[in-house]
Scaffold this active site. Structure first.
Site, mmCIF file in Angstrom:
data_model
loop_
_atom_site.group_PDB
_atom_site.id
_atom_site.type_symbol
_atom_site.label_atom_id
_atom_site.label_comp_id
_atom_site.label_asym_id
_atom_site.label_seq_id
_atom_site.Cartn_x
_atom_site.Cartn_y
_atom_site.Cartn_z
ATOM 1 N N PRO A 1 44.218 24.552 34.645
ATOM 2 C CA PRO A 1 43.268 23.558 34.129
ATOM 3 C C PRO A 1 43.943 22.431 33.339
ATOM 4 O O PRO A 1 43.868 22.366 32.109
ATOM 5 C CB PRO A 1 42.347 24.388 33.244
ATOM 6 C CG PRO A 1 43.240 25.484 32.735
ATOM 7 C CD PRO A 1 44.172 25.799 33.880
ATOM 8 N N CYS A 2 44.597 21.559 34.077
ATOM 9 C CA CYS A 2 45.371 20.498 33.433
ATOM 10 C C CYS A 2 44.504 19.534 32.625
ATOM 11 O O CYS A 2 45.019 18.839 31.746
ATOM 12 C CB CYS A 2 46.203 19.747 34.460
ATOM 13 S SG CYS A 2 45.305 19.171 35.888
ATOM 14 N N HIS A 3 43.207 19.536 32.861
ATOM 15 C CA HIS A 3 42.321 18.681 32.056
ATOM 16 C C HIS A 3 42.253 19.143 30.604
ATOM 17 O O HIS A 3 41.784 18.410 29.739
ATOM 18 C CB HIS A 3 40.913 18.630 32.671
ATOM 19 C CG HIS A 3 40.176 19.909 32.636
ATOM 20 N ND1 HIS A 3 40.425 20.933 33.534
ATOM 21 C CD2 HIS A 3 39.205 20.360 31.804
ATOM 22 C CE1 HIS A 3 39.627 21.950 33.251
ATOM 23 N NE2 HIS A 3 38.879 21.636 32.207
#
Length: 101
Positions: A51-53
């Protein structure tokens, strides 16, 4: 395990409702330059599991260039996950920083 894999392992552990900074991800991953974290996340092939966000700048501001829809999309995702914000693009790190990576 290569550098990007180390970064992905750390980011993959960030729970919904929490964020880490590029600097902290770099520190935990053993990477000297937080920009390398940004490079790795920009080419993330599995944003559902990595989940790079949930990674923000050290001051809590959402960085430009989110690879999966831009800054507005990243902000919307974080708000849906109940991440706290101080203003439109600044995460409240006192409330939303992941403290047990």
């Amino acid at each position: 395990m290569n550098t990007f894999d180390k970064i992905y392992k750390v980011v993959g552990k960030i729970p919904k409702g929490k964020v880490l900074t590029y600097k902290k991800v770099a520190e935990i991953s053993g990477v000297k330059n937080p920009r390398v974290v940004g490079f790795a996340l920009h080419v993330n092939k599995n944003p559902d599991e990595i989940p790079c966000h949930r990674v923000v700048k050290a001051n809590g501001i959402i960085a430009d260039g989110y690879a999966f829809g831009g800054k507005t999309t990243q902000i919307e995702k974080l708000k849906r996950e109940r991440v706290y914000f101080l203003d439109y693009e600044t995460v409240d790190l006192n409330k939303s920083l992941y403290k047990n990576p």
